[in-house]
Each structure stands twice: as C-alpha cells, then as structure tokens.
Write a protein that holds these residues in place. Structure first.
Motif, short mmCIF file in Angstrom:
data_model
loop_
_atom_site.label_atom_id
_atom_site.label_comp_id
_atom_site.label_asym_id
_atom_site.label_seq_id
_atom_site.Cartn_x
_atom_site.Cartn_y
_atom_site.Cartn_z
N PHE A 1 0.81 -1.22 0.00
CA PHE A 1 0.00 0.00 0.00
C PHE A 1 0.84 1.28 0.00
O PHE A 1 0.32 2.36 0.25
N ALA A 2 2.14 1.14 -0.27
CA ALA A 2 3.01 2.31 -0.41
C ALA A 2 3.71 2.31 -1.77
O ALA A 2 4.70 2.99 -1.97
N GLU A 3 3.17 1.57 -2.72
CA GLU A 3 3.83 1.37 -4.02
C GLU A 3 3.52 2.51 -4.99
O GLU A 3 3.10 2.30 -6.12
N HIS A 4 3.73 3.74 -4.54
CA HIS A 4 3.37 4.91 -5.34
C HIS A 4 4.29 5.09 -6.54
O HIS A 4 3.83 5.32 -7.68
N ARG A 5 5.60 4.99 -6.32
CA ARG A 5 6.54 5.13 -7.43
C ARG A 5 6.35 3.99 -8.43
O ARG A 5 6.34 4.23 -9.65
N THR A 6 6.20 2.78 -7.93
CA THR A 6 6.00 1.62 -8.79
C THR A 6 4.76 1.79 -9.65
O THR A 6 4.78 1.57 -10.87
N THR A 7 3.66 2.19 -9.03
CA THR A 7 2.41 2.41 -9.76
C THR A 7 2.60 3.47 -10.84
O THR A 7 2.13 3.32 -11.97
N GLY A 8 3.30 4.55 -10.50
CA GLY A 8 3.54 5.61 -11.47
C GLY A 8 4.36 5.16 -12.66
O GLY A 8 4.08 5.55 -13.80
N LEU B 1 1.11 -8.30 2.37
CA LEU B 1 0.29 -7.95 3.53
C LEU B 1 -1.15 -8.15 3.10
O LEU B 1 -1.72 -7.30 2.42
N PRO B 2 -1.75 -9.30 3.42
CA PRO B 2 -3.07 -9.63 2.86
C PRO B 2 -4.04 -8.45 2.93
O PRO B 2 -4.20 -7.81 3.96
N GLY B 3 -4.65 -8.17 1.81
CA GLY B 3 -5.56 -7.06 1.71
C GLY B 3 -5.61 -6.49 0.31
O GLY B 3 -6.60 -5.89 -0.11
N GLY B 4 -4.53 -6.67 -0.45
CA GLY B 4 -4.48 -6.13 -1.79
C GLY B 4 -5.52 -6.73 -2.72
O GLY B 4 -6.20 -6.01 -3.47
N ALA B 5 -5.67 -8.04 -2.68
CA ALA B 5 -6.67 -8.69 -3.54
C ALA B 5 -8.08 -8.25 -3.16
O ALA B 5 -8.93 -8.06 -4.03
N VAL B 6 -8.32 -8.09 -1.87
CA VAL B 6 -9.64 -7.64 -1.41
C VAL B 6 -9.93 -6.24 -1.94
O VAL B 6 -11.06 -5.93 -2.36
N GLU B 7 -8.92 -5.37 -1.96
CA GLU B 7 -9.11 -4.02 -2.49
C GLU B 7 -9.44 -4.06 -3.98
O GLU B 7 -10.28 -3.29 -4.46
#
Length: 415
Positions: free
Chosen positions: A36-43, A147-153
């Motif tokens: 949930f901190a993958e801001h640079r990667t996402t960009g 960190l389980p939660g990404g798939a749920v999002e």
C-alpha cells in the motif's frame, strides 16, 4: 505482416524490448516499496502503459492499477501481477541493481511478475491495434500481496466485473528457467494468524497452587493444540499450526498474570480452512479451563488455499506447449505458502502457475524466496511474457470457439 507465427512475433517483440524490460525490472528492484506504499512503482507502470496508448486506472486505495486492452465483442481474460516488496534487507553482492531502500527488498520476485505483465500488456496492445485481439484483456497490477488485503481491495473496486477467466504466475527458484510449473487443484495453502492470550491470578513461584500458573498453561496450549489438531482434522487437509512467538513473565520467581503465544495456521484444504477458527477456539478453551486461566483467542483470516480450476490449467498447459514446447511443462507440488490470488478464484475461474527462475548452471546456494539473497535468471522475463501472452490468447480463442489462433504483427514500432 499477416500470417506470421505467434512465436516468431513474440521473438521479434522481445528482441526489441529486452533491454527496456530488463532495465524496468532492475529499476523496480532498486526502488522496492512495501504494501500500500507502491506509489513510485504504480507511477512507473502507468507511465509506460500510457506511452503505449493505453488508459490505466489507479485503484481507489491509491496504489496499484487496472488497464483494459480491447473494446470489441468477445470474452474478457484478466492477467494479474503483484507489485509490492518485503521488509527484508537486500543481501545480494556484486550486482548493479541492489535495493537502495534500507530494509526493503523484492525478495519474492514481484518485480519480475510486474515486468512480465507489463510486457504482455504491451504486446497485446500491439495485437489490438492490428485488429487481431479476439476479445478483451484486463491487466491487474495488484498492491499488497505480502500484507493480505491487496486482492480484497481489487475485488472491492469491481476489477473482476465482466471477467470470464483469470491467470497469474509466481517465480519459483526451484524450477529451471524455461520451465512452467502447473498443478490442478490446490497449489498454495490457506494461511491465517493466531494469537492466544491467557490471563489469570499470578503470584510467587513457591505457591503455584494459589495462581493460574499461566506459564505452565501456556506451555500446554503451545504443545497440545498442534497435537490435538493433528488428530481432529483429516491428515489429507495438511493442517499445520506453528508458533512463532511465545511470551510470558519477566522474573524467574514470579508467575505472571498475562501470557501470549502467536503463530500461523496453514491448511491445504478449503473445507478444513472454513472450520478452523471455531475448532481452534474450542480446543484452546478445553486446554486452559483446567488451570483456571482465561483465554482470549484472536484468529485473523489471511488467505484461503489457491485452488486451480481444471479447465484453466489445461489452457495454461496448451499455452506452454505452444509458446515454449511440451518439455517446458513440469508438475509443481502444493506449497504451504499463502497467496492472496486465492481470493480471486472464489469469484472467477482461473489458475496460478510457477515461473522457473533457477539458472541451469548456477552452483551456489539456493536463491530462495523471502531471503535477502533472492535473485532470478532474468531470461525468465521473456519466458514469462511468452507464457502469459499465449495463455491469454488461448483462453480468448478457445472461449470464442475458434479453431485456429490467428495473430498479426503491428508494423509500427511500439510507442
């Protein structure tokens, strides 16, 4: 340039893009980001997709994205990659792409997964421009797998709406590069977190009969609970409770009034996983009641087992044969590791494959997952791209009833 074989087109594409793809993977490796901190990667991903004329959409959580390729009629196939790193120090030496972030590293291969999916998306976008994509493909770059939660999002964002089938891969350092590991049914295990907190009367170690003797009671929980589960659950379910932290007291002659044990519960069977919380709580109460201790059980759901759907595995098998040859298909065992791709498979049929990353001439120690020394043979990027592209096209054409795959090469260079 019609009539050329898909394998030849992929060879041409990968020859053009090899340097860029390797550089992209290394850049991600040098700049890892936690869940949930993958801001640079996402960009970085979004910028490259936009440069290819695509329209990626960032997830509401603020990291990760979804990108559709194709707008015409036909089925929709989704391809998923995870983009987050681990809180592990990169211990590699003598490579130019070590992590530059202290205490954070891509020690599970998510940088490879991301690069493979990006490459597959670029090639499939090329096919779409040529009018040769027999359906739609949705790219899912998922945050927070570790960190389980990404798939749920992703599910909450509606990213699987309209998807007919879903595929993913995961690096496997125990499989040779050039090989793809397949398995029908369970391929990973359920993984939950368990905390047992005991409370009761403490006191002097000279008078344990006047206390709840929580250290002794906790010892019973730690030893008897795994043993009881092995007798109350079908052994074929692969039920495993392993403690990672046990804490009680601070002085040798004082019985504490609080004690804690924490561990993980893993299970290979979906039915057994669903019954696990109630069974664990019941057993804890039965063990601790004899000592007058109060037990508080916190059972945190992590992920269910990943159960590969049979038809999806056969699509993958056909794709491997087409893209890499029949010798590239290898069997892979079920792992006790957890993988939140399992949440998707409770909604859409699909399958997870193992991407071989072990260099054939490597004679050093095993570069295993979740270790600071983890690394891959980077030729796995091209292998994974061939596999994911061919899997998507196989699924689309089979779903549409086509008897022969027809693909074309865009005559324009990638933007």
């Amino acid at each position: 340039m019609q009539g050329r074989d898909l394998s030849e087109q992929l060879t041409t594409f990968l020859a053009r893009q090899e340097r860029e793809l390797t550089g992209f993977r290394r850049d991600l490796h040098m700049h890892p980001e936690l869940a949930f901190a993958e801001h640079r990667t996402t960009g970085k991903i979004a910028a490259r997709l936009r440069a290819a004329g695509l329209d990626p959409k960032e997830l509401p959580v603020g990291t990760g994205l979804v990108c559709d390729i194709g707008t015409g009629p036909g089925p929709t196939v989704a391809l998923r990659a995870d983009i987050d790193a681990l809180p592990i120090t990169d211990e590699k030496q003598n490579v130019p792409y070590c992590s530059t972030v202290p205490g954070v590293a891509h020690a599970c291969g998510h940088d490879v997964h991301t690069t493979v999916l990006l490459a597959a998306g670029l090639f499939l976008a090329q096919q779409e421009r040529a009018g040769a994509l027999p359906g739609r493909v949705r790219l899912i770059f998922q945050p927070a797998e570790e960190l389980p939660g990404g798939a749920v999002e992703v599910l909450d964002a509606g990213a699987l709406e309209g998807v007919d089938r879903l595929f993913a891969l995961h690096c496997d350092p125990r499989t040779l590069v050039g090989q793809i590991g397949l398995r029908t049914g369970g391929i990973t295990a359920a993984c939950d977190q368990l905390m047992v907190r005991l409370s009761g009367a403490g006191g002097h170690t000279a008078r344990p009969h006047l206390t709840s003797d929580l250290v002794y009671a906790l010892g019973k929980v730690v030893t008897e609970l795994p043993a009881a589960l092995s007798r109350l659950v079908d052994p074929r379910a692969g039920f495993s409770l392993v403690w990672g932290r046990v804490s009680a007291g601070s002085a040798s002659n004082v019985i504490p009034d609080d004690a804690v044990a924490e561990g993980t519960v893993r299970c290979l069977d979906d039915e057994a996983w669903h019954t696990a919380p109630d069974l664990v709580k019941k057993l804890v109460d039965s063990v601790t009641s004899a000592y007058g201790a109060e037990a508080e059980v916190t059972y945190r759901r992590g992920v269910p087992p990943t159960i590969n759907e049979a038809t999806s595995v056969e699509i993958m098998r056909e794709a491997v044969t087409r893209a890499l040859g029949p010798e590239a298909v290898v069997a892979t065992p079920q792992s006790l590791g957890g993988e939140d791709f399992a949440w998707y498979l409770e909604h859409v049929p699909g399958a997870l494959a193992r991407l071989g990353t072990h260099a054939p001439h490597w004679d050093g120690p095993m570069l295993d997952l979740h270790r600071g020394t983890f690394d891959v043979d980077e030729s796995a990027i091209g292998v994974g791209t061939r596999f994911m592209v061919t899997t998507a096209l196989t699924a689309l054409t089979d779903h549409g009833g086509a008897t022969e795959m027809s693909v074309q090469m865009d005559t324009e260079a990638l933007t």
